[in-house]
Structures are given as C-alpha cells and as structure tokens.
Design a protein around this motif. Sequence first.
Motif, mmCIF file in Angstrom:
data_model
loop_
_atom_site.group_PDB
_atom_site.id
_atom_site.type_symbol
_atom_site.label_atom_id
_atom_site.label_comp_id
_atom_site.label_asym_id
_atom_site.label_seq_id
_atom_site.Cartn_x
_atom_site.Cartn_y
_atom_site.Cartn_z
ATOM 1 N N LYS A 209 51.027 -7.290 23.430
ATOM 2 C CA LYS A 209 51.201 -6.846 22.377
ATOM 3 C C LYS A 209 52.774 -6.467 22.173
ATOM 4 C CE LYS A 209 49.796 -2.285 20.209
ATOM 5 N NZ LYS A 209 49.190 -2.868 19.121
ATOM 6 N N ASN A 210 53.204 -6.958 20.897
ATOM 7 C CA ASN A 210 54.467 -6.803 20.320
ATOM 8 C C ASN A 210 55.385 -7.600 21.110
ATOM 9 O OD1 ASN A 210 53.824 -5.019 18.113
ATOM 10 N ND2 ASN A 210 53.764 -3.131 19.339
ATOM 11 N N GLN A 213 59.066 -8.337 20.071
ATOM 12 C CA GLN A 213 59.894 -7.352 20.171
ATOM 13 C C GLN A 213 60.658 -6.922 21.329
ATOM 14 O OE1 GLN A 213 58.656 -4.377 17.351
ATOM 15 N NE2 GLN A 213 57.234 -5.724 16.434
ATOM 16 N N THR A 242 49.274 -10.509 16.073
ATOM 17 C CA THR A 242 50.126 -10.846 15.096
ATOM 18 C C THR A 242 50.613 -12.226 14.744
ATOM 19 O OG1 THR A 242 52.168 -10.024 16.094
ATOM 20 C CG2 THR A 242 50.844 -8.412 15.121
ATOM 21 N N ASP A 245 53.625 -12.591 17.388
ATOM 22 C CA ASP A 245 53.425 -12.707 18.890
ATOM 23 C C ASP A 245 52.814 -14.052 19.349
ATOM 24 O OD1 ASP A 245 54.281 -9.878 19.154
ATOM 25 O OD2 ASP A 245 52.170 -8.939 19.247
#
Length: 611
Positions: A209-210, A213, A242, A245
Amino acid sequence: MPQTSRLLASTALPNAPVRTPTVALSSVERQGPLERVLHDGSLYAVYQPIVNLADATIYAHEALIRGPRGSALHTPDALLRAAAHECLGYEFEYACVVAALRTWGQMDVPGRLFINISAAVLTQLVTSRGPSELLEVIHDLAVVPRMLVLEITEHERVDDMDALADVVAQVRSAGVCLALDDFGDGRSSLRLWSQLKPEVVKIDKYFTKNISQHGDKLKTIQALLQIADIFGTSLVAEGVETPEDLRVLRDLGITYGQGYFLGHPNTAPAQYLGTDARRVLAERQIVVFPELSRTAPNGQLRNLVLIDAPTVNADTSNDDLAACFAQWPGLHAVALLERDQPVALINRAQFMNEYSKLYYREIWGRRSCAVHANFQPRLIERDHSVDELVGILTSEDQRYLSDGFIVTDNGRYVGLGTGDQLVRSVTETRIEAARHANPLTFLPGNIPISQHMERLIKKKVRFVACYADLNHFKPFNDYYGYWRGDEMIRLLARHAMEQCDPQRDFLGHVGGDDFMLLFQSPDWRERSERLVQGFNAHARELFDAQAREAGGIEAEDRHGMPRFFPCTTVSIGAVVIDSGRFARAEDVANLAALAKHDAKKAGAGLFERAT
C-alpha cells in the motif's frame, strides 16, 4: 491480510449464492445462527483474480467466502466472530473449503484456485482423517489437485512446526501446492517459510500500500525478493490498489499481484485483466523508485582507524608508565582501565612534563599513575552515528585534539584514536552518505543516479539524459558567501523538481551545482526550457539591486584577476538515449557531461548533443 478479512472478503455481490453440502456439526449451541447457515449450506464463494505482472494474464483466483446476503452474517468479520462464539472453527473452515471447491468445479474455469485454510484446521483434517479425505473431496467436486493451492492463514504461533511440515508433505504428495499468506504482518514467521518452503508467498498489503511513496517499503520487498530467490518461491503482492503502486511492483520484478486495481472479487471469475491495469503493465517506461529517506543517512564509524595501544590500571606506577611511553615513542596517550572497562585517559605530553621535573621520580616514581589521569575522557562507541561525532567536533570541549579519545565496542576497550582520525573519519563518512543523498537538497546522489540509469538501459527504454550546471556560480558564491550560494543551488533543485513528472522523470544531485535529470516524459524539451526560464528569472532575485541593474557583479576570476560576471543562469546539456545503444551508466553520464560542456560553451540554456 488478517484472518478476520482474509478467509472471507467483504465485497457484496449481486449473484445468487451457491449452496454447499450440509456439514456435520458438533453438539455445541446447536441453535446458533452460524450453525443454521452451515446446516442450510448458504455460504457462497466469490473469486478475486491473481495476475501475472509479466504478461498481464490471469494466473489464478482466490476464493473468498460470504454469508447469506442481507443477513447479519454476510460479512467476513461477522462470520468469524460467530465461528469463535459458537466453537465451530473447524466446521466453518471445512464448509468454506467445500463451498469454494464446489462452485469452482461447476464453472470449469482455467487457472489455479487459492483456498484459505488455517494451519490448525489443515493439521486436524489430515491427522484425523488422512490426506485421502481431502483428496476425495477435491476429486468429487471436479477440481484437479495440481490446480489447487492451499493458502495457510494461520496467524497464531505454530507450536509444533515439525508436525505441520509433515502434514504439508502429505498434502503435497496428493499434488496440491502450498501458499503462505500475509507474510510480514508481524505474526508470520520466516522459519515457517524456510521449513514449509511454500510454492507461493503472499506479501502483506501493508508493504504494498502506497509503496510508490515509501522507500522503506520498497527496500523491504527487495529483501523479500532475495529470500524468495533463495527458497525458489514466487511472490504475490497483495493490496494493489493504484496504478502508481502497480508500476513500482512491476519494475521490482514481483511475479504476481492481487488487489482492487487488478480486479474485484466476483462470483464470476475474471477471464481477462481490465483495460487500465493492462495499460499500466504494457508501458515501456520504468517508474522512478521512491527514495528511502529525504535526508542524508547518518552512517556509522565501523571502519574507524584505531591505535592498538597498551593500557594501564590504578596499580601501574609512574615509573612503569614512563617506561611504557619510552617503548612507544609515537603514543599520544594511554587508557586507564578498571576491570577491563576504560575509565580515564593519561595524556603523554602532560605526564612527561611532570615526570621530567626535578626530584619527581624520587618522590612520585613508585606512586600510582592515576594521579595524572583525566577521568572524563572522550569515549566513542564504534557504532556511534556521524551526527553524534559531529557534536564532539563542534563542542566547546576540544580536549580530543590533544588527548584523543577511547574507542569502545559494546562498552569494552578496543583502542585509541586521535583528533585527526576523528575529523578524517567523519569527513569520509559524510562523503559516502552524500553519494546516496545530497545533504543540501536531499535529492538522490551519484549511486541512486547510476542505479536508475542502469534500470533504464537494462529495459532498453528510450530516455533523455540532461546534465544541468550553473553559469558563473563560483564568483556569485565568493561574492555573496556560501549561505546565499546554497540558496542558489536549492533554487535550481526546486525548479528542476517542478518540471519532473514524479512517476516518469528522475532528478539527482551529482554534487555542488551539478544536477542530472533523466526524462521519460515525451515533452522533455518543453520541461527543460521552462526550467531554464523559471530559474534564470528567479536567480536574479538573489543578487542585490545594484547587481540586478548592472546585470552582474565585479569579482575575481580563477586567476585572481578582477572582471565582470553576468548574473547566474543555468545551462542544460541533453542527450537522447535510444534503447540498446548503451551498456553502461558511465557511458551515458560521460556523454551527458559533454553535452553540458557544449551548452556552456555555446551560451545556450538548452543544448541537445547528437549521439
């Protein structure tokens, strides 16, 4: 994913439930709501695709169980709470397996089927009834054993790992594969991976997840890839939600992915990957990996050069210490130890100054040398961070310059160091840290720049290497001072970041006023020209009003001769790198440096050099 949401997914679907066979129940709370659901066979399965990230095909589906639609037991959490309350854990999981297998067998869908089962239930099933019953159920429901993957969802401690390994071996003998679920969720075990050697390991969605970033998550998955390579295991990245990702996971080399961006759970298994996910996986460009930190790493002084010096204790006499110094003419000090731990430091020059005084030897020669000791010495652990040592260098107490310092490892004496060695070690560690992240701009340094270039070259991606350098920066820095010089460099960094697509374009700080931009954006020329125009306009604001009016400053050149220097501007040398023409990042960097030289010589803001 935790067991409360992994055995069963939480998306409600419109299709009618598939009824499962009646399951024999215990006599505990026979009127419980979950017991009635199991008795009625009203559990049903939905299927979420697991995607091969290399070719964008559906590799498998995971079966996720639902309770009756519109009831209090429809959601996964509600079902699991009811199973625990009614003591129907084994019966409930068995019913889930049967429901998933039966529906899958009726649909005759290609690809593998992942079914969740806890380690405790799998062990109970095989040890009490043997692997033949599980195999019989699989065959009766028209499922091919080699296309079935049992996904271990046990998140509590496995008390008897050897017994579980024996059960897994029996299951494998029937042709069924094994997967380990939610690795890295804090309760999973590396020993479980090592001993069971599952064909597939699913990475907990916390790490995916993410990930675009978070550099720390990226580094964790890179480490898991190395472990998977050792054990011959395929990895599934869960929780892919996303496109950003997905790009990172694709470029990391993760084999399979699962998540809402790749496909939602449905009673009808997906035959093809959705358009958006296919488009992302088909992209030729590579993604820019997130950095581990936006600040320079501290580093540690494990390689600090030590003096393997003799030591003394409170029983050592002044005469003995003088003899020691005579034997070691280059020794600047000695450490005084108490029960093998350093407690003080005796400076050679100060001691010899006292020892050489008239009648000192006759009066004090046989006395303890501890009278000359500094009982507040500088103690430095070999694992001290650089920032802690910088504090020593800048402190008001500068005795380390004459006394040096004592080096310890876990509190134990290992040697001595000098002030010169401390300054040199801090400097070298800072330089090494700057190769990873520049301490002024926090942008990636030389090592990440080369690594990203190598990824571009390896994938044969067409990109543009741009080398940016400031014109007339040294006279500006000399005239206004380093603080304003740093502001000028940070200004260039900000304008460069504004013109980079964070998903496509890589920005690195080579050092000083030199920057490297690796563009995959097709409009790289427009971006570079905006960078030049924006920076040149704002750079003038760092000059005083008189210099802005004159268009520059009077300063000395490199030969010490006064001359006029125009206001600072930026030059960018660009080289288009076609796929397959270069094998080394060094060659690309050298060519970009030549283009920068041409840009400065031509006085152009942007200069493209032919390859």
